[in-house]
Design a protein around this motif. Structure first.
Motif, PDB file in Angstrom:
ATOM      1  N   THR A  77      63.469  17.260  16.821  1.00 45.27           N
ATOM      2  CA  THR A  77      64.580  16.674  16.099  1.00 45.27           C
ATOM      3  C   THR A  77      65.496  16.038  17.261  1.00 45.27           C
ATOM      4  N   TYR A  78      66.520  15.067  16.863  1.00 48.09           N
ATOM      5  CA  TYR A  78      67.260  14.694  18.021  1.00 48.09           C
ATOM      6  C   TYR A  78      68.403  15.885  18.535  1.00 48.09           C
ATOM      7  N   ALA A  79      68.516  16.551  17.436  1.00 47.11           N
ATOM      8  CA  ALA A  79      69.603  17.793  17.870  1.00 47.11           C
ATOM      9  C   ALA A  79      69.063  18.692  18.890  1.00 47.11           C
ATOM     10  N   GLU A  80      67.760  18.933  18.575  1.00 45.69           N
ATOM     11  CA  GLU A  80      66.866  19.869  19.654  1.00 45.69           C
ATOM     12  C   GLU A  80      66.936  19.180  20.694  1.00 45.69           C
ATOM     13  N   LEU A  81      66.521  17.843  20.769  1.00 39.67           N
ATOM     14  CA  LEU A  81      66.591  16.982  22.328  1.00 39.67           C
ATOM     15  C   LEU A  81      68.134  16.906  22.820  1.00 39.67           C
ATOM     16  N   LEU A  82      68.896  17.053  22.289  1.00 42.91           N
ATOM     17  CA  LEU A  82      70.581  17.024  22.788  1.00 42.91           C
ATOM     18  C   LEU A  82      70.587  18.693  23.250  1.00 42.91           C
ATOM     19  N   LYS A  83      70.101  19.567  22.573  1.00 39.19           N
ATOM     20  CA  LYS A  83      70.346  20.877  23.013  1.00 39.19           C
ATOM     21  C   LYS A  83      69.677  21.359  24.209  1.00 39.19           C
ATOM     22  N   GLU A  84      68.432  20.800  24.181  1.00 38.51           N
ATOM     23  CA  GLU A  84      67.554  21.252  25.551  1.00 38.51           C
ATOM     24  C   GLU A  84      67.695  19.946  26.569  1.00 38.51           C
ATOM     25  N   GLY A  85      68.565  19.151  26.473  1.00 37.28           N
ATOM     26  CA  GLY A  85      68.824  18.114  27.501  1.00 37.28           C
ATOM     27  C   GLY A  85      68.943  18.358  28.887  1.00 37.28           C
ATOM     28  N   ARG A  86      69.679  19.561  29.184  1.00 39.36           N
ATOM     29  CA  ARG A  86      69.616  19.887  30.506  1.00 39.36           C
ATOM     30  C   ARG A  86      68.256  20.252  31.203  1.00 39.36           C
ATOM     31  N   ARG A  87      67.178  20.439  30.336  1.00 42.30           N
ATOM     32  CA  ARG A  87      65.911  21.033  30.968  1.00 42.30           C
ATOM     33  C   ARG A  87      65.304  19.548  31.397  1.00 42.30           C
ATOM     34  N   PHE A  88      65.658  18.415  30.995  1.00 48.49           N
ATOM     35  CA  PHE A  88      65.047  17.175  31.505  1.00 48.49           C
ATOM     36  C   PHE A  88      65.435  16.816  33.137  1.00 48.49           C
ATOM     37  N   ASN A  89      64.798  16.299  33.726  1.00 51.70           N
ATOM     38  CA  ASN A  89      65.028  15.647  34.920  1.00 51.70           C
ATOM     39  C   ASN A  89      64.521  14.285  34.820  1.00 51.70           C
ATOM     40  N   TYR A 103      61.603  18.917  39.796  1.00 55.35           N
ATOM     41  CA  TYR A 103      62.947  18.583  39.247  1.00 55.35           C
ATOM     42  C   TYR A 103      63.126  17.109  39.702  1.00 55.35           C
ATOM     43  N   GLY A 104      62.258  16.123  40.118  1.00 52.14           N
ATOM     44  CA  GLY A 104      62.378  14.748  40.058  1.00 52.14           C
ATOM     45  C   GLY A 104      62.636  14.161  41.406  1.00 52.14           C
ATOM     46  N   LEU A 105      62.503  12.966  41.565  1.00 49.58           N
ATOM     47  CA  LEU A 105      62.784  12.187  42.815  1.00 49.58           C
ATOM     48  C   LEU A 105      64.154  12.247  43.444  1.00 49.58           C
ATOM     49  N   GLY A 106      64.978  12.458  42.583  1.00 49.11           N
ATOM     50  CA  GLY A 106      66.610  12.455  42.818  1.00 49.11           C
ATOM     51  C   GLY A 106      66.637  13.600  43.886  1.00 49.11           C
ATOM     52  N   GLU A 107      65.931  14.773  43.910  1.00 52.80           N
ATOM     53  CA  GLU A 107      65.739  15.684  44.871  1.00 52.80           C
ATOM     54  C   GLU A 107      65.850  15.470  46.317  1.00 52.80           C
ATOM     55  N   SER A 141      55.533  21.638  33.711  1.00 52.13           N
ATOM     56  CA  SER A 141      55.371  22.149  34.876  1.00 52.13           C
ATOM     57  C   SER A 141      56.026  21.637  36.021  1.00 52.13           C
ATOM     58  N   SER A 142      56.273  20.331  35.902  1.00 52.20           N
ATOM     59  CA  SER A 142      56.788  19.481  37.012  1.00 52.20           C
ATOM     60  C   SER A 142      58.258  19.588  37.023  1.00 52.20           C
ATOM     61  N   MET A 143      58.888  20.299  35.824  1.00 57.95           N
ATOM     62  CA  MET A 143      60.175  20.714  35.785  1.00 57.95           C
ATOM     63  C   MET A 143      61.096  19.370  35.476  1.00 57.95           C
ATOM     64  N   THR A 144      60.405  18.335  34.610  1.00 63.08           N
ATOM     65  CA  THR A 144      61.030  17.422  34.490  1.00 63.08           C
ATOM     66  C   THR A 144      61.505  17.366  32.854  1.00 63.08           C
ATOM     67  N   CYS A 145      60.782  17.910  31.980  1.00 55.87           N
ATOM     68  CA  CYS A 145      60.768  17.880  30.547  1.00 55.87           C
ATOM     69  C   CYS A 145      60.552  19.245  29.991  1.00 55.87           C
ATOM     70  N   ILE A 146      60.705  19.684  28.826  1.00 61.06           N
ATOM     71  CA  ILE A 146      60.814  20.711  27.996  1.00 61.06           C
ATOM     72  C   ILE A 146      59.252  21.073  27.535  1.00 61.06           C
ATOM     73  N   PRO A 147      58.886  22.268  27.339  1.00 65.80           N
ATOM     74  CA  PRO A 147      57.429  22.487  26.765  1.00 65.80           C
ATOM     75  C   PRO A 147      57.279  21.890  25.666  1.00 65.80           C
ATOM     76  N   GLY A 148      56.231  21.324  25.185  1.00 67.16           N
ATOM     77  CA  GLY A 148      55.604  20.642  24.168  1.00 67.16           C
ATOM     78  C   GLY A 148      55.978  19.176  24.208  1.00 67.16           C
ATOM     79  N   THR A 149      56.466  18.853  25.398  1.00 70.13           N
ATOM     80  CA  THR A 149      56.579  17.198  25.608  1.00 70.13           C
ATOM     81  C   THR A 149      55.956  16.857  26.839  1.00 70.13           C
ATOM     82  N   HIS A 150      56.190  15.447  26.897  1.00 72.50           N
ATOM     83  CA  HIS A 150      55.469  14.806  28.359  1.00 72.50           C
ATOM     84  C   HIS A 150      56.678  13.698  28.688  1.00 72.50           C
TER      85      HIS A 150
END
Length: 672
Positions: free
Chosen positions: A172-184, A332-336, A442-451
Motif C-alpha cells: 500500500t502507499y501508506a506502507e511505502l511512505l512508512k518504509e520510505g527511509r529504506r529507499f535510496n 546505498y546509491g551513487l550519491g554516496e 541487498s543493494s540497500m536501495t529498496c525494501i525487501p519484496g521490491t526492486h
C-alpha cells in the motif's frame, strides 16, 4: 555554520557538491590548499544525489517551484579598480516534464482465498469436532494413524504441496511512505567500470575505504520480446543455452581477436563504417551480432567500427577483476560517491556549508582575475581560484540535448531466478536505445519484496513519451495487457534532465572554472577527466589525489612520535613479563643486541607504513580500521571486504558469478 562568520580568505572556493566539484575539492585539500565548499541546497551531490522515497517526494515538489533570483547591491563591497559579476541566486531547475504515477492501493486489500484453501479450512473445522477419539474395545496398532484426521492429513499433504502459492500481499502507499527511509533513489543512473577512471581514483586516493560496493551479477538483453542473459565470460559462453556450438566458437574467436594488438589491421577498411557491416563481414550470426552490439559494446548498429571495438575492448578488460561482469554498484546509491570525496576534503581541513551560496564575483579590472566572492550573507571572501557548478550564470545557452529518465518501484524482477539478490543491467534496442538498471534489496536501495528500476535514454520527446512504451512492454501496468506474468509497477516517476555539453558563462576570469553535470554515458570517465583538468588548471604539476596517510601514521597536534623500544647503543629496557612468562616481543631478549626497529623476532623490520602488496600487520592495515571501513547494515557477506595485503592479486582469482561478494575496499593490488 550559516549564522557564524566564515574565514575571510581561502585558496579555493567551490560552489556545488556534485561529483566533479567534490573530486576537485578533495584533490585540492589533500595537497594543502585551504578549501571552502558551499552548496545552495540542503543536501549533498546536486544532480548526482540519492534520496529516500520521502526525500524524493520533497524534491519533486521543489522542482515545481521556480525560485526567483534576488537582486542585491554589493557595490559597497568593492574597492578601487574592481568590478562585479553577478550570479544566479535562485535554483534554476534543469529538470522538466515531471510525471508521477502511483499504482499502489490507498488501503490494505484483503487477498481472497482460493477454493482449495477454503475446502482445507472447512476440513480443519470438521476435524476439530473430536473425530480423533478411538472407539471403546478397539486397540490402535503401533505406527498406524491415531485418527481419521491424521489419515486425511497424510493423504492431503502431497496435494497441498502442488497447490499454487498464496498471492503476494500488495504493497500500500501508506506502507511505502512508512518504509520510505529504506529507499535510496538516484537521480542519475550509472555504474562503475571495474577498470574505469573512478575505480582507479578510489583506489589511488584511499577514498574507497568510505564506501562499499556490490557486483552487478547479470547482463540481460531484450530480444524478440523475451529477456535473455548475455554470456560475457568464457564460462558463460560455454554454458549458455542460447548459442549453438558453432556460435560459441565464433564468439570466443572474435572476442579474443578484439584484445589482440593487431586488431586495427582487421578493421582498417571499416574504421568509419557502421559496426553492423563489420560484424556481417566477419560472418557472425544475427544472434551474435545482437549480443555484441547492444550488450557488450553497448552501442548502436550504425556506430563507427573503431569506436565500437574500443568499447568492446574496454568491456573485456574489465571482466574478472571483481566478478563475471565488468560493473560495480555502490551500496546505498551513487550519491554516496560524491560524499566520500567530500569526507576526504573535510579530513584534510576543508570547510563545508550547505544552504549557502555565492551571489557575485569580485574581479580585478587590470588582471581580469577573480579576487573574491560575495556570499549569500554579504560577506566578502578572498580566494585565489573559484570553481562553480553549472547553472550559476543568468545568461546561459539552452542545453543542446536532454536525457529521459524513469524510476520504478516494482514487486519483482524482470527475470526471476533462484538467486533473488540480483543486480542487473538490461539493454533494450529501440530507436533511442534504452538502458535499464534493476537493483535488488541487498543493494540497500529498496525494501525487501521490491526492486528499484532505473531507465535512461537520449530524449526524443518527453520522458513519458520515450519510456512509457518500454515500461508497458516490460512490466505490468494498468495500460499493459500481458498474457504471461510480469512484475508489477507500484510507483513510477518520469522526468527529463538537461545535459550540458559545453561550459557556460561565456568569457570568464582565467581563475574561474565551471563544472558540467552528469552525461548520458554509463560510466564516470568523463566526470573524472573533467575534475583532473580543473585541478591541473588550479595547481599545474601537482599530483592529482595522492594517497592519504594511514590513520596510525597521523600525528595530531601535541602528540610526539613513539620512540622505538631499544635504540642502538642504549641499554634495553627491562622486560615487563612476569616470572614464568615469555617476554614481550617488542622488547629485547636477554643476551641479544637490541635492534633499531620494533619488528618482531624473525620478521622484517617495519618501515612505518605497509607498502602496497606487502602483508601488513593488523595494527598498520589502514583498510581494516573500524573508523575507515563502514560495515553494510543488514548484510554480512554481500560485500566482504578485501583487506589490503590479503589478496595481492585479486585479478588472478576473480569472484565467481554465483557469489555476490566483491571487495568493499578496492585494493591497489587488483590493478592490471
Amino acid at each position: 555554520m550559516a549564522s557564524e562568520q566564515l574565514p575571510s580568505e581561502f585558496d579555493v572556493v567551490i560552489l556545488g557538491t556534485g561529483l566533479v566539484e567534490s573530486v576537485v575539492a578533495a584533490a585540492c585539500s589533500r595537497v594543502g590548499q585551504r578549501v571552502l565548499h558551499l552548496d545552495r541546497r540542503s543536501y549533498y551531490a546536486g544532480k548526482w544525489a540519492s534520496f529516500t522515497f520521502n526525500g524524493l517526494l520533497s524534491w519533486i515538489e521543489e522542482q515545481s517551484k521556480i525560485t526567483a533570483s534576488e537582486e542585491h547591491d554589493w557595490s559597497s563591497q568593492l574597492e578601487d579598480g574592481e568590478d562585479l559579476i553577478g550570479l544566479t541566486t535562485g535554483d534554476v531547475s534543469q529538470v522538466t516534464n515531471l510525471q508521477v504515477f502511483n499504482y499502489t492501493s490507498e488501503e490494505e486489500e484483503q487477498v481472497p482465498s482460493s477454493p482449495l484453501e477454503e475446502e482445507a479450512k472447512e476440513d480443519e473445522e470438521e476435524d476439530e469436532g473430536g473425530a480423533d477419539q478411538t472407539p471403546a474395545g478397539e486397540t490402535q496398532e503401533e505406527g498406524a494413524p491415531s485418527s481419521e484426521s491424521e489419515v486425511k492429513e497424510e493423504i492431503n499433504t502431497p496435494a497441498q504441496k502442488s497447490q499454487p502459492e498464496k498471492s503476494k500481499k500488495r504493497l500500500t502507499y501508506a506502507e511505502l511512505l512508512k518504509e520510505g527511509r529504506r529507499f535510496n533513489i538516484d537521480l542519475v543512473s550509472k555504474l562503475l567500470y571495474s577498470r574505469g577512471a573512478l575505480i582507479d581514483l578510489l583506489i589511488k586516493s584511499n577514498v574507497s575505504r568510505y564506501a562499499e560496493f556490490k557486483n552487478v551479477t547479470r547482463i540481460l538483453t531484450c530480444r524478440h520480446g523475451n529477456i535473455e542473459q548475455v554470456p560475457c565470460s568464457r564460462s558463460d559462453v560455454f554454458s549458455s543455452k542460447l548459442l549453438s556450438v558453432v556460435e560459441k566458437r565464433m564468439l570466443m574467436r572474435f572476442l579474443t581477436s578484439c584484445l589482440d594488438q593487431d586488431t586495427p589491421l582487421l578493421y582498417q577498411d571499416f574504421a568509419e563504417r557502421p559496426y553492423l557491416e563489420f560484424l556481417q563481414h566477419q560472418k557472425l550470426s544475427e544472434n551474435l551480432q545482437h549480443f555484441l552490439i547492444h550488450s557488450i559494446a553497448m552501442t548502436t548498429p550504425d556506430t563507427p567500427t573503431a569506436a565500437a571495438l574500443a568499447a568492446t575492448r574496454h568491456f573485456l578488460k574489465c571482466l574478472g577483476r571483481y566478478g563475471n561482469t565488468p560493473f560495480l554498484f555502490p551500496l546505498y546509491g551513487l550519491g554516496e560517491i560524491p560524499q566520500c570525496f567530500c569526507r576526504m576534503c573535510a579530513v584534510f581541513g576543508g570547510i563545508y556549508c550547505l544552504r549557502h551560496s555565492v551571489h557575485a564575483l569580485v574581479v580585478d579590472k587590470c588582471s581580469s582575475r577573480c579576487k573574491a566572492v560575495i556570499d549569500s550573507t554579504g560577506q566578502r571572501i578572498s580566494c585565489s581560484h573559484l570553481v562553480l557548478e553549472e547553472g550559476c550564470f543568468t545568461q546561459t545557452a539552452p542545453p543542446t540535448r536532454c536525457v529521459s529518465r524513469a524510476v520504478l518501484i516494482t514487486d519483482g524482477s524482470v527475470l526471476p531466478t533462484e538467486a533473488e539478490q540480483q543486480v542487473s543491467i538490461v539493454t533494450i534496442p529501440s530507436e533511442s536505445p534504452v538502458r535499464m538498471v534493476e537493483l535488488c534489496p541487498s543493494s540497500m536501495t529498496c525494501i525487501p519484496g521490491t526492486h528499484l528500476v532505473h531507465l535512461t535514454c537520449q530524449s526524443v520527446g518527453s520522458a513519458f513519451e520515450d519510456l512509457s512504451p518500454v515500461v508497458n512492454r516490460m512490466f505490468r501496468t494498468p495500460d499493459s495487457d500481458h498474457p504471461e506474468p510480469r512484475p508489477e509497477v507500484l510507483w513510477c516517476l518520469y522526468f527529463n534532465m538537461s545535459e550540458c555539453l559545453e561550459s557556460e558563462g561565456g568569457e570568464l576570469p582565467p581563475n574561474v572554472s565551471v563544472c558540467l553535470g552528469p552525461d548520458s554515458s554509463l560510466g564516470h570517465d568523463g566526470a573524472i577527466a573533467q575534475a583532473e583538468l580543473i585541478f591541473q588548471k588550479i595547481l599545474p604539476g601537482e599530483e592529482f589525489c595522492p594517497p592519504g596517510p594511514a590513520p596510525e601514521d597521523i600525528l595530531y597536534q601535541g602528540e610526539e612520535p613513539e620512540a622505538s623500544p631499544a635504540q642502538p647503543g642504549e641499554e634495553p629496557e627491562a622486560s615487563s613479563a612476569q616470572p614464568g612468562e615469555e617476554p614481550e616481543a617488542s622488547s629485547s631478549q636477554p643476551g641479544e643486541e637490541p635492534e633499531a626497529s620494533s619488528s618482531q623476532p624473525g620478521e622484517e623490520p617495519e618501515t612505518g607504513t605497509s607498502n602496497q602488496g606487502e602483508e601488513p600487520e593488523a595494527s598498520s592495515s589502514h583498510q581494516g580500521e573500524e573508523e575507515a571501513s563502514p560495515t553494510c547494515k543488514g548484510e554480512e557477506s554481500e560485500t566482504s571486504p578485501s583487506q589490503q595485503g590479503e589478496e595481492p592479486d585479486a585479478s588472478s582469482s576473480p569472484c565467481t558469478e554465483d557469489s555476490d561478494t566483491c571487495p568493499n575496499q578496492l585494493e591497489d593490488g587488483t590493478q592490471g
